[in-house]
Design a protein around this motif. Structure first.
Motif, short mmCIF file in Angstrom:
data_model
loop_
_atom_site.label_atom_id
_atom_site.label_comp_id
_atom_site.label_asym_id
_atom_site.label_seq_id
_atom_site.Cartn_x
_atom_site.Cartn_y
_atom_site.Cartn_z
N SER A 98 -6.22 18.35 -40.48
CA SER A 98 -7.03 19.78 -40.17
C SER A 98 -7.17 19.76 -38.51
CB SER A 98 -8.45 19.44 -40.88
OG SER A 98 -9.28 18.44 -40.40
N GLU A 99 -7.34 18.76 -37.94
CA GLU A 99 -7.61 18.88 -36.67
C GLU A 99 -5.85 19.09 -35.67
OE1 GLU A 99 -8.89 14.89 -35.60
OE2 GLU A 99 -10.68 15.37 -36.33
N ALA A 100 -4.95 18.90 -36.34
CA ALA A 100 -3.54 19.05 -35.78
C ALA A 100 -3.30 20.48 -35.49
CB ALA A 100 -2.51 18.45 -36.49
N VAL A 101 -2.16 20.60 -34.28
CA VAL A 101 -1.82 21.86 -34.20
C VAL A 101 -0.24 21.96 -34.70
CG1 VAL A 101 -2.96 22.24 -32.28
CG2 VAL A 101 -0.84 21.07 -31.77
N ALA A 102 0.36 20.73 -34.92
CA ALA A 102 1.50 20.50 -35.70
C ALA A 102 1.68 19.34 -36.21
CB ALA A 102 2.54 20.66 -34.49
N LEU A 103 2.29 19.00 -37.46
CA LEU A 103 2.58 17.90 -38.23
C LEU A 103 4.06 17.38 -38.12
CD1 LEU A 103 0.86 19.51 -41.36
CD2 LEU A 103 -0.19 18.01 -39.41
N VAL A 104 4.07 16.24 -38.14
CA VAL A 104 5.45 15.53 -38.11
C VAL A 104 5.58 14.79 -39.65
CG1 VAL A 104 7.00 14.00 -37.35
CG2 VAL A 104 5.67 15.51 -35.93
N TRP A 105 6.31 15.14 -40.43
CA TRP A 105 6.39 14.59 -41.65
C TRP A 105 7.56 13.61 -41.60
CZ3 TRP A 105 8.31 17.31 -46.74
CH2 TRP A 105 8.19 16.43 -47.60
N VAL A 106 7.16 12.34 -41.81
CA VAL A 106 8.23 11.36 -42.01
C VAL A 106 8.64 10.92 -43.21
CG1 VAL A 106 8.81 8.79 -40.91
CG2 VAL A 106 7.12 10.31 -39.60
N VAL A 107 10.16 11.05 -43.35
CA VAL A 107 10.65 10.97 -44.65
C VAL A 107 11.89 9.65 -44.50
CG1 VAL A 107 10.35 12.97 -45.78
CG2 VAL A 107 12.36 12.64 -44.36
N ASP A 108 11.90 8.96 -45.37
CA ASP A 108 13.03 7.81 -45.44
C ASP A 108 14.35 8.66 -45.84
OD1 ASP A 108 14.53 5.65 -45.64
OD2 ASP A 108 13.09 4.50 -46.48
N VAL A 109 15.46 8.72 -44.98
CA VAL A 109 16.64 9.10 -45.06
C VAL A 109 17.45 8.40 -45.98
CG1 VAL A 109 18.02 8.49 -43.15
CG2 VAL A 109 18.76 10.56 -44.25
N ARG A 110 17.38 7.16 -46.17
CA ARG A 110 18.08 5.89 -46.98
C ARG A 110 17.59 6.32 -48.66
NH1 ARG A 110 17.35 0.24 -43.40
NH2 ARG A 110 18.54 1.08 -41.64
N ALA A 111 16.51 6.33 -48.58
CA ALA A 111 15.76 6.55 -50.04
C ALA A 111 16.09 7.83 -50.62
CB ALA A 111 14.17 6.23 -49.99
N GLY A 112 16.36 9.23 -49.62
CA GLY A 112 16.41 10.49 -50.14
C GLY A 112 15.08 10.98 -50.61
N LYS A 113 15.29 12.11 -51.34
CA LYS A 113 13.99 12.62 -51.68
C LYS A 113 13.42 11.92 -52.92
CE LYS A 113 15.88 16.64 -53.00
NZ LYS A 113 15.60 17.86 -53.60
N THR A 114 12.12 12.04 -53.14
CA THR A 114 11.54 11.16 -53.93
C THR A 114 10.36 12.07 -54.74
OG1 THR A 114 9.61 10.33 -52.69
CG2 THR A 114 11.70 8.93 -52.75
N PRO A 115 9.92 11.84 -55.89
CA PRO A 115 9.07 12.70 -56.42
C PRO A 115 7.53 12.88 -55.49
CG PRO A 115 9.78 11.29 -58.25
CD PRO A 115 10.21 10.91 -56.74
N LEU A 116 7.37 11.60 -54.76
CA LEU A 116 6.12 11.70 -53.96
C LEU A 116 6.32 12.77 -52.76
CD1 LEU A 116 3.30 10.70 -53.37
CD2 LEU A 116 4.35 8.63 -52.29
N ASP A 117 7.57 12.72 -52.44
CA ASP A 117 7.64 13.69 -51.25
C ASP A 117 7.67 14.94 -51.52
OD1 ASP A 117 8.43 11.61 -49.37
OD2 ASP A 117 10.46 11.49 -49.99
N GLU A 118 7.98 15.24 -52.89
CA GLU A 118 7.86 16.76 -53.45
C GLU A 118 6.13 17.00 -53.30
OE1 GLU A 118 9.90 16.83 -57.01
OE2 GLU A 118 11.80 16.73 -56.11
N GLU A 119 5.48 15.98 -54.00
CA GLU A 119 3.99 16.25 -53.83
C GLU A 119 3.57 16.77 -52.39
OE1 GLU A 119 1.37 13.78 -56.28
OE2 GLU A 119 3.31 13.07 -57.30
N LEU A 120 4.04 15.69 -51.50
CA LEU A 120 3.75 16.10 -49.98
C LEU A 120 4.06 17.32 -49.39
CD1 LEU A 120 4.18 12.54 -48.61
CD2 LEU A 120 2.08 13.41 -49.11
#
Length: 499
Positions: A98-120
């Motif tokens: 809520s305080e940020a002007v921009a967000l950096v969303w870190v994902v794991d390219v080795r693991a690929g997309k996960t169901p938790l990533d889709e929720e996020l």
């Protein structure tokens, strides 16, 4: 003991006035803390293979292309986990988002997309804020190509990075700074007041994070009955206005007796705003009790935080009494040169308190911590706020004492009274037994923060006895206001040549 200004209200300051804030988010164990440390250029967050190491919000500052900005590292987000710590991590992350002007969303390219990533992804789209995807752990060419699959989440910018090796981080920062408001980068560092760095230290589960939250008036750090909840050192900026009251007679005759009557004097208050950097640390255990590598790193970083602190609040659990470990922890702060305030927490939970209970507790504390006879003791309750407002004015006074410099003329007078004159019956000899020809020639101050004095000696064999050093420290403390502050005594011995 002064409690002046305790009724004023403290406010949580931003990491640094006018700096845009970037929040790093992601699920557990994707490399958020590694990226955070890489961006700010120092090891502030603990990094390890164990998921869920970071729990609280960890702030830092960075600069890229001439632009300064604040960065916050958050714990791994698990939206549907109702356990105490994961739920609080989500709450902390939501505040940082809520305080940020921009967000950096870190994902794991080795693991690929996960169901938790889709929720996020759904959660981050709902914020309406710019989101840059950092496809981490792309330390091979083929993995860089795999980062493209994260475009499916609907965000415009995906950058393949390796936070561990630094690959691609520059490209990520290039894209990030385009989202900053140019006006938000103007920082007046010349007029900004110096921060008072206040570290909160103690054994696990004595209420350090509760005290931090009470001082801030907000849930800045996660608090739970689980010992060792705090792992990283958590920095928060706090602005506290101290009102210094005074009175000026309104009568033109300037009659000094006019101050005694009602309505004849105008009360004026000078407001001085003090800026604190509050440092909440992990609970320090005995070496034999730390088993996990994460916990060992927490203790190391807690001790390291003392090296950058001005004042340390040593928190003691009133219900458990003073333990040997409390004295050891306080010793770490003294070694680091911190001024010391002792906060006896959970005083509201002590049963069957009587009029003499605080005095008896303090006598026991002084007996077990003889080296801290100069440190003020405050009996508090972080849970209810009892006497917590006394801590900040004490810290201000202690910080001022750290910078006190005694003039040469004053020290000459001190030397004549306390050293050169025949010693009182209670004053120890410079060396044990007093049989040496060693004598003290003069004393001079060579430094501050903490105050350091050089004692020049001559004759006989060098080496002031510790009791004589303690005598000098006590006399200096009595003569000058070195409140709550350790004093360093350094001997410079000159052996006299025989004729």
């Amino acid at each position: 003991m002064s409690t002046q200004g305790t009724e004023t209200t403290a406010t949580v300051a931003p990491p640094r006035a006018a700096l845009p804030l970037v929040t790093i988010v992601g699920r557990p164990n994707v490399g958020k803390s590694t990226l955070f440390n890489r961006v700010i250029g120092e090891r502030r967050s603990i990094v390890g293979d164990e998921p869920g190491i970071t729990r609280d919000r960890i702030y830092g500052e960075a600069e890229w292309q001439g632009r300064r900005f604040a960065v916050v590292d958050t714990g791994g987000i698990v939206p549907d986990d109702d356990a105490i710590i994961p739920a609080n991590i989500l709450k902390q992350a939501a505040t940082a988002i809520s305080e940020a002007v921009a967000l950096v969303w870190v994902v794991d390219v080795r693991a690929g997309k996960t169901p938790l990533d889709e929720e996020l992804a759904r959660l981050l789209r709902g914020t309406g804020k710019p989101v840059l995807i950092a496809a981490n752990k792309a330390d091979a060419t083929r993995l860089e190509a795999d980062a493209g699959e994260f475009y499916q989440f609907g965000f415009d910018e995906v950058v393949a990075v390796s936070a561990e090796h630094g690959d691609g981080v520059g490209d990520l920062l290039d894209a990030l700074v385009t989202h900053f408001d140019e006006q938000a980068e103007v920082v007046d560092t010349e007029t900004a007041p110096r921060e008072i760095r206040l570290a909160i230290i103690g054994r696990p589960n004595v209420g350090k994070s509760s005290l931090l939250n009470r001082l801030l008036g907000a849930e800045r750090a996660i608090v739970s009955p689980v010992a060792g909840t705090t792992r990283d050192t958590v920095d928060t900026l706090l602005e506290w206005p101290e009102e210094i009251a005074g009175a000026t007679p309104t009568d033109a005759t300037q009659d000094p007796n006019a101050l005694q009557g009602e309505g004849t004097a105008l009360e004026v208050a000078e407001r001085v705003v003090h800026r604190f950097r509050l440092i909440d640390t992990a609970g320090i255990r005995r070496k034999g009790k730390t088993e996990e590598m994460t916990e060992k790193l927490s203790v190391v970083m807690a001790r390291r935080s003392l090296e950058r602190a001005d004042v340390a609040v040593v928190v003691i659990d009133a219900t458990e009494g003073v333990a040997a470990l409390d004295a050891n922890i306080a010793g770490y702060a003294v070694e680091a040169g911190c001024s010391i305030i002792i906060a006896v927490n959970k005083w509201d939970a002590v049963p069957d308190k009587e009029t003499g209970t605080p005095a008896a507790f303090e006598r026991d504390l002084r007996d077990k911590m003889k080296f801290l006879d100069y440190a003020p003791v405050v009996f508090i309750s972080a849970l209810t706020g009892q006497r917590v407002p006394r801590i900040l004015p004490l810290a201000v006074r202690a910080n001022a004492a750290r910078s006190l410099r005694i003039s040469t003329s004053q020290l000459n007078d001190f030397f004549a009274r306390a050293i050169a004159a025949p010693r009182a019956p209670t004053a120890p000899a410079p060396v044990k037994g007093g049989r040496s020809r060693l004598r003290v020639q003069y004393v001079t101050q060579v430094g501050t923060r903490p105050p350091r004095f050089v004692v020049f000696t001559a004759g006989g064999k060098g080496g002031l006895h510790f009791s004589y050093e303690r005598y000098l420290q006590n006399r200096l403390r009595e003569t000058y206001d070195f409140f709550a502050t350790p004093i360093r005594i350094i001997e410079r011995h000159k052996r006299e040549r025989r004729k």
